[in-house]
Design a protein around this motif. Structure first.
Motif, PDB file in Angstrom:
ATOM      1  N   CYS A   1       0.699  -1.280   0.320  1.00  0.00           N
ATOM      2  CA  CYS A   1      -0.090  -0.196   0.502  1.00  0.00           C
ATOM      3  C   CYS A   1       0.835   0.857  -0.227  1.00  0.00           C
ATOM      4  CB  CYS A   1      -0.908   0.027   1.485  1.00  0.00           C
ATOM      5  SG  CYS A   1      -1.318   1.221   1.452  1.00  0.00           S
TER       6      CYS A   1
ATOM      7  N   CYS B   1       1.342   2.318   5.720  1.00  0.00           N
ATOM      8  CA  CYS B   1       0.481   1.063   6.665  1.00  0.00           C
ATOM      9  C   CYS B   1       0.804   0.268   5.672  1.00  0.00           C
ATOM     10  CB  CYS B   1      -0.971   1.893   4.702  1.00  0.00           C
ATOM     11  SG  CYS B   1      -1.767   0.384   4.997  1.00  0.00           S
TER      12      CYS B   1
ATOM     13  N   CYS C   1      -4.437  -0.163  -0.304  1.00  0.00           N
ATOM     14  CA  CYS C   1      -4.790  -1.812   0.399  1.00  0.00           C
ATOM     15  C   CYS C   1      -6.275  -1.634  -0.246  1.00  0.00           C
ATOM     16  CB  CYS C   1      -5.032  -1.946   1.414  1.00  0.00           C
ATOM     17  SG  CYS C   1      -4.973  -0.683   2.670  1.00  0.00           S
TER      18      CYS C   1
ATOM     19  N   CYS D   1      -7.127   3.382   2.851  1.00  0.00           N
ATOM     20  CA  CYS D   1      -6.190   4.725   2.883  1.00  0.00           C
ATOM     21  C   CYS D   1      -6.266   5.268   1.830  1.00  0.00           C
ATOM     22  CB  CYS D   1      -4.761   3.450   2.728  1.00  0.00           C
ATOM     23  SG  CYS D   1      -4.397   3.047   4.285  1.00  0.00           S
TER      24      CYS D   1
ATOM     25  N   ALA E   1       0.506   4.246   0.826  1.00  0.00           N
ATOM     26  CA  ALA E   1       0.248   4.765   2.424  1.00  0.00           C
ATOM     27  C   ALA E   1       1.971   5.213   3.024  1.00  0.00           C
ATOM     28  CB  ALA E   1      -0.942   4.893   3.072  1.00  0.00           C
TER      29      ALA E   1
HETATM   30 ZN   LIG Z   1      -2.772   0.769   3.207  1.00  0.00          ZN
END
Ligand SMILES: [Zn+2]
Length: 190
Positions: free
Chosen positions: A147, A152, A168, A173, A149
């Motif tokens: 992911c 994350c 994800c 996110c 982010a």
């Molecule tokens: Zn994420």
């Protein structure tokens, strides 16, 4: 138990990747969500292995070992690095721990039923290990993503047609990132 309930995510796209995501917050050193054998049994049931009864401490240890091995194997394969021998061995150990083929059982009247060959938890983990082997060697190897982010670290298989899935999930996110960009733009203007 308790704080990990509801912390399991099912956005990985395959059982082997969903297992990776039972270690959350990897970017911050990792947060375990499989604390007890019961957690593992519940996770496996939620993952779709409906026949799962009780799990034991050895099952939990095997699941965590498998998770670590899958993570190092799939990312090595995805990034074109050599897959560590130890990871392959650990995956093979779980995959081969029980025979995966079901048995055709007959009762006294000759009525057939489908019976798993091994204990349910070991059989489920073996199926996850086989899923990992398919991921490492199959068409989706290059679609493994982390992911985007910063905080994350969840893993997923990108099945978007343009192969450009970043998050994800949008809910977790993606929307957060969009809101952040709006905020940054707003600040830049003011
Ligand atoms: Zn994420």
């Amino acid at each position: 138990m308790g704080d990990c309930v509801g912390d399991w995510v099912w956005d990985g796209g395959r059982s082997s990747v969903d297992l990776l995501n039972t270690l959350r917050d990897r970017v911050r050193g990792g947060r375990e969500t499989l604390h007890t054998p019961d957690d593992l049994a519940r996770w496996l049931r939620e993952a779709g292995f409906t026949q799962i009864g009780a799990a034991g401490p050895a099952d939990l240890a095997a699941a965590r070992r498998l998770r670590g091995a899958i993570d190092s194997a799939v990312f090595a394969a995805a990034e074109g690095r050599p897959v560590p021998d130890a990871a392959a061995q650990a995956i093979n150990e779980v995959a081969g721990a029980v025979p995966l083929a079901p048995r055709l059982a007959l009762d006294a009247a000759g009525r057939p039923s489908r019976v798993p060959s091994g204990p349910a938890v070991a059989t489920a983990l073996a199926q996850v290990a086989v899923d990992a082997i398919d991921l490492v060697t199959g068409a989706e190897t290059g679609r493994l993503r982390v992911c985007a982010a910063d905080d994350c670290g969840l893993r997923f298989v990108d099945r978007s047609p343009a192969r450009n899935r970043q998050w994800c999930s949008m809910r977790r996110c993606g929307n957060r990132a969009k809101a952040g960009r709006h905020y940054a733009r707003g600040r830049a203007r003011s």
